[in-house]
Design a protein around this motif. Structure first.
Motif, PDB file in Angstrom:
ATOM      1  N   ASP A 104       8.808 -45.777  15.020  1.00 16.73           N
ATOM      2  CA  ASP A 104       7.358 -45.967  15.056  1.00 16.73           C
ATOM      3  C   ASP A 104       6.754 -45.142  13.923  1.00 16.73           C
ATOM      4  N   GLU A 108      -0.677 -42.902  16.540  1.00 16.18           N
ATOM      5  CA  GLU A 108      -1.242 -43.161  17.855  1.00 16.18           C
ATOM      6  C   GLU A 108      -0.147 -43.591  18.834  1.00 16.18           C
ATOM      7  N   ALA A 109      -0.388 -43.269  20.104  1.00 16.53           N
ATOM      8  CA  ALA A 109       0.566 -43.643  21.142  1.00 16.53           C
ATOM      9  C   ALA A 109       0.617 -45.166  21.289  1.00 16.53           C
ATOM     10  N   LEU A 110       1.759 -45.657  21.691  1.00 13.56           N
ATOM     11  CA  LEU A 110       1.897 -47.085  21.973  1.00 13.56           C
ATOM     12  C   LEU A 110       1.024 -47.459  23.152  1.00 13.56           C
ATOM     13  N   GLU A 111       0.445 -48.642  23.096  1.00  7.55           N
ATOM     14  CA  GLU A 111      -0.334 -49.155  24.223  1.00  7.55           C
ATOM     15  C   GLU A 111       0.336 -50.409  24.727  1.00  7.55           C
ATOM     16  N   ARG A 112       0.191 -50.652  26.024  1.00 12.75           N
ATOM     17  CA  ARG A 112       0.790 -51.832  26.629  1.00 12.75           C
ATOM     18  C   ARG A 112      -0.287 -52.645  27.308  1.00 12.75           C
ATOM     19  N   GLU A 113      -0.124 -53.945  27.254  1.00  8.96           N
ATOM     20  CA  GLU A 113      -0.981 -54.837  28.027  1.00  8.96           C
ATOM     21  C   GLU A 113      -0.108 -55.954  28.567  1.00  8.96           C
TER      22      GLU A 113
END
Length: 120
Positions: A104, A108-113
């Protein structure tokens, strides 16, 4: 840079998938090429791939879901999908390319949806 605890799988369509796609009602075969399909292959994050047998097992447990997601990206009418969607057909229609290390490059932190199929 951060190494993430995932590996990456690319599902790259093969000629039989393109043939099915071009045979769909209303398709415009001249607008789609195998090279373009393969260049925009779906990328999937999987558990770290230290063992290729584990990857094969993980993928085969999800084969139906993966196959249906690939088909649904192109055709909402399930009656036009192949009736027998098994491992043999999947392997004929897709190359599975495995990349064991994912890095990565974003701070920024990974986001999940939740996954939502394309609205055709």
């Amino acid at each position: 840079m951060y190494e993430v605890n995932r590996s990456l799988v690319l599902l790259k369509p093969r000629q039989p998938f393109l043939d099915w796609l071009c045979a769909l009602p209303g398709s415009q075969p001249e607008e789609v090429s195998l090279e373009a399909l393969r260049a925009s292959a779906n990328a999937l994050l999987i558990p770290p791939a230290d063992d290729m047998d584990m990857v094969a097992g993980f993928m085969s447990e999800r084969l139906g879901m993966l196959f249906e997601a690939e088909l649904a990206d192109w055709c909402a009418d399930e009656t036009l999908w192949p009736q027998q969607r098994d491992i043999t057909l999947f392997q004929a229609w897709f190359d599975v390319e495995i990349h064991p290390i994912v890095t990565d490059l974003v701070d920024e932190a990974l986001e999940r949806e939740a996954f939502r199929p394309f609205d055709l």
